[in-house]
Design a protein around this motif. Structure first.
Motif, PDB file in Angstrom:
ATOM      1  N   MET A 150       0.815  -1.187   0.000  1.00  0.00           N
ATOM      2  CA  MET A 150       0.000   0.000   0.000  1.00  0.00           C
ATOM      3  C   MET A 150       0.868   1.264   0.000  1.00  0.00           C
ATOM      4  O   MET A 150       0.521   2.250  -0.636  1.00  0.00           O
ATOM      5  CB  MET A 150      -0.930  -0.016   1.213  1.00  0.00           C
ATOM      6  CG  MET A 150      -1.959   1.058   1.168  1.00  0.00           C
ATOM      7  SD  MET A 150      -2.956   1.058  -0.316  1.00  0.00           S
ATOM      8  CE  MET A 150      -4.338   0.127   0.177  1.00  0.00           C
ATOM      9  N   ILE A 151       1.994   1.192   0.701  1.00  0.00           N
ATOM     10  CA  ILE A 151       2.900   2.350   0.739  1.00  0.00           C
ATOM     11  C   ILE A 151       3.357   2.706  -0.671  1.00  0.00           C
ATOM     12  O   ILE A 151       3.292   3.863  -1.086  1.00  0.00           O
ATOM     13  CB  ILE A 151       4.126   2.066   1.641  1.00  0.00           C
ATOM     14  CG1 ILE A 151       3.701   1.973   3.102  1.00  0.00           C
ATOM     15  CG2 ILE A 151       5.181   3.150   1.474  1.00  0.00           C
ATOM     16  CD1 ILE A 151       4.784   1.484   4.030  1.00  0.00           C
ATOM     17  N   TYR A 158       1.979   1.894  -3.497  1.00  0.00           N
ATOM     18  CA  TYR A 158       0.818   2.310  -4.291  1.00  0.00           C
ATOM     19  C   TYR A 158       0.557   3.805  -4.083  1.00  0.00           C
ATOM     20  O   TYR A 158       0.382   4.560  -5.040  1.00  0.00           O
ATOM     21  CB  TYR A 158      -0.410   1.493  -3.898  1.00  0.00           C
ATOM     22  CG  TYR A 158      -1.669   1.950  -4.601  1.00  0.00           C
ATOM     23  CD1 TYR A 158      -1.959   1.516  -5.888  1.00  0.00           C
ATOM     24  CD2 TYR A 158      -2.557   2.819  -3.985  1.00  0.00           C
ATOM     25  CE1 TYR A 158      -3.109   1.939  -6.542  1.00  0.00           C
ATOM     26  CE2 TYR A 158      -3.703   3.250  -4.627  1.00  0.00           C
ATOM     27  CZ  TYR A 158      -3.979   2.807  -5.906  1.00  0.00           C
ATOM     28  OH  TYR A 158      -5.104   3.223  -6.554  1.00  0.00           O
ATOM     29  N   ILE A 159       0.542   4.235  -2.835  1.00  0.00           N
ATOM     30  CA  ILE A 159       0.294   5.641  -2.518  1.00  0.00           C
ATOM     31  C   ILE A 159       1.406   6.528  -3.069  1.00  0.00           C
ATOM     32  O   ILE A 159       1.147   7.574  -3.660  1.00  0.00           O
ATOM     33  CB  ILE A 159       0.131   5.838  -0.996  1.00  0.00           C
ATOM     34  CG1 ILE A 159      -1.170   5.174  -0.531  1.00  0.00           C
ATOM     35  CG2 ILE A 159       0.165   7.315  -0.611  1.00  0.00           C
ATOM     36  CD1 ILE A 159      -1.306   5.033   0.962  1.00  0.00           C
ATOM     37  N   HIS A 160       2.647   6.098  -2.884  1.00  0.00           N
ATOM     38  CA  HIS A 160       3.767   6.893  -3.386  1.00  0.00           C
ATOM     39  C   HIS A 160       3.758   6.998  -4.910  1.00  0.00           C
ATOM     40  O   HIS A 160       4.196   8.007  -5.465  1.00  0.00           O
ATOM     41  CB  HIS A 160       5.102   6.292  -2.929  1.00  0.00           C
ATOM     42  CG  HIS A 160       5.365   6.490  -1.478  1.00  0.00           C
ATOM     43  ND1 HIS A 160       6.280   5.740  -0.792  1.00  0.00           N
ATOM     44  CD2 HIS A 160       4.835   7.362  -0.570  1.00  0.00           C
ATOM     45  CE1 HIS A 160       6.313   6.132   0.473  1.00  0.00           C
ATOM     46  NE2 HIS A 160       5.438   7.117   0.626  1.00  0.00           N
ATOM     47  N   ASN A 188       1.040   6.919  -6.844  1.00  0.00           N
ATOM     48  CA  ASN A 188      -0.202   7.481  -7.363  1.00  0.00           C
ATOM     49  C   ASN A 188       0.006   8.752  -8.201  1.00  0.00           C
ATOM     50  O   ASN A 188      -0.567   8.866  -9.281  1.00  0.00           O
ATOM     51  CB  ASN A 188      -1.183   7.722  -6.221  1.00  0.00           C
ATOM     52  CG  ASN A 188      -2.595   7.382  -6.593  1.00  0.00           C
ATOM     53  OD1 ASN A 188      -2.847   6.699  -7.579  1.00  0.00           O
ATOM     54  ND2 ASN A 188      -3.521   7.868  -5.805  1.00  0.00           N
ATOM     55  N   SER A 238       5.058  13.924  -0.966  1.00  0.00           N
ATOM     56  CA  SER A 238       5.055  12.499  -0.667  1.00  0.00           C
ATOM     57  C   SER A 238       5.919  12.159   0.546  1.00  0.00           C
ATOM     58  O   SER A 238       6.959  12.779   0.773  1.00  0.00           O
ATOM     59  CB  SER A 238       5.585  11.744  -1.897  1.00  0.00           C
ATOM     60  OG  SER A 238       5.691  10.378  -1.625  1.00  0.00           O
ATOM     61  N   TRP A 266       7.542   9.603   0.560  1.00  0.00           N
ATOM     62  CA  TRP A 266       8.672   8.909  -0.086  1.00  0.00           C
ATOM     63  C   TRP A 266       9.987   9.504   0.421  1.00  0.00           C
ATOM     64  O   TRP A 266      10.905   8.791   0.802  1.00  0.00           O
ATOM     65  CB  TRP A 266       8.552   9.072  -1.604  1.00  0.00           C
ATOM     66  CG  TRP A 266       9.805   8.934  -2.389  1.00  0.00           C
ATOM     67  CD1 TRP A 266      10.759   9.881  -2.599  1.00  0.00           C
ATOM     68  CD2 TRP A 266      10.253   7.766  -3.081  1.00  0.00           C
ATOM     69  NE1 TRP A 266      11.759   9.391  -3.397  1.00  0.00           N
ATOM     70  CE2 TRP A 266      11.473   8.095  -3.698  1.00  0.00           C
ATOM     71  CE3 TRP A 266       9.732   6.491  -3.242  1.00  0.00           C
ATOM     72  CZ2 TRP A 266      12.179   7.179  -4.462  1.00  0.00           C
ATOM     73  CZ3 TRP A 266      10.455   5.602  -4.015  1.00  0.00           C
ATOM     74  CH2 TRP A 266      11.653   5.936  -4.604  1.00  0.00           C
ATOM     75  N   HIS A 316       9.444   0.505  -5.665  1.00  0.00           N
ATOM     76  CA  HIS A 316       8.722   1.687  -6.134  1.00  0.00           C
ATOM     77  C   HIS A 316       8.949   1.910  -7.625  1.00  0.00           C
ATOM     78  O   HIS A 316       8.026   2.257  -8.352  1.00  0.00           O
ATOM     79  CB  HIS A 316       9.143   2.922  -5.343  1.00  0.00           C
ATOM     80  CG  HIS A 316       8.477   3.036  -4.015  1.00  0.00           C
ATOM     81  ND1 HIS A 316       8.787   2.208  -2.967  1.00  0.00           N
ATOM     82  CD2 HIS A 316       7.521   3.881  -3.563  1.00  0.00           C
ATOM     83  CE1 HIS A 316       8.049   2.544  -1.924  1.00  0.00           C
ATOM     84  NE2 HIS A 316       7.272   3.559  -2.266  1.00  0.00           N
ATOM     85  N   GLU A 347      -5.408  -2.366  -7.300  1.00  0.00           N
ATOM     86  CA  GLU A 347      -6.706  -1.789  -7.644  1.00  0.00           C
ATOM     87  C   GLU A 347      -7.812  -2.811  -7.715  1.00  0.00           C
ATOM     88  O   GLU A 347      -8.967  -2.460  -7.742  1.00  0.00           O
ATOM     89  CB  GLU A 347      -6.608  -1.021  -8.970  1.00  0.00           C
ATOM     90  CG  GLU A 347      -5.743   0.219  -8.848  1.00  0.00           C
ATOM     91  CD  GLU A 347      -5.637   1.004 -10.138  1.00  0.00           C
ATOM     92  OE1 GLU A 347      -6.043   0.482 -11.199  1.00  0.00           O
ATOM     93  OE2 GLU A 347      -5.158   2.137 -10.097  1.00  0.00           O
TER      94      GLU A 347
END
Length: 70
Positions: free
Chosen positions: A1-2, A4-6, A8, A24, A26, A56, A69
């Motif tokens: 999830m980390i 994925y968020i970074h 996005n 971010s 990140w 990443h 997703e």
């Protein structure tokens, strides 16, 4: 999830690389400056800082993004 968020902002083409997004966490994961973020724990989930960055970068691949997703 980390990751994925970074990723996005890159996924939605605001930037080409997750490291380019200034808002971010990140950057916080990879800096030495003290923070309230559980940085050591987050980096450990990836197997270290190098693996964190590698995962990443790999996530830019559409197939990796899609797995989060579904």
């Amino acid at each position: 999830m980390i990751a994925y968020i970074h990723n996005n902002p890159a996924h939605h083409e605001f930037v080409t690389d997750p490291a380019d997004w200034p808002h971010s966490s990140w950057h916080t994961y990879l800096m030495a400056k003290p923070t309230k973020l559980s940085r050591k724990e987050g980096i450990a989930w990836f197997g270290g800082a190098e693996a964190f960055v590698k995962f990443h970068r790999m996530q830019k691949n559409r197939e990796v993004i899609l797995q989060f997703e579904d």
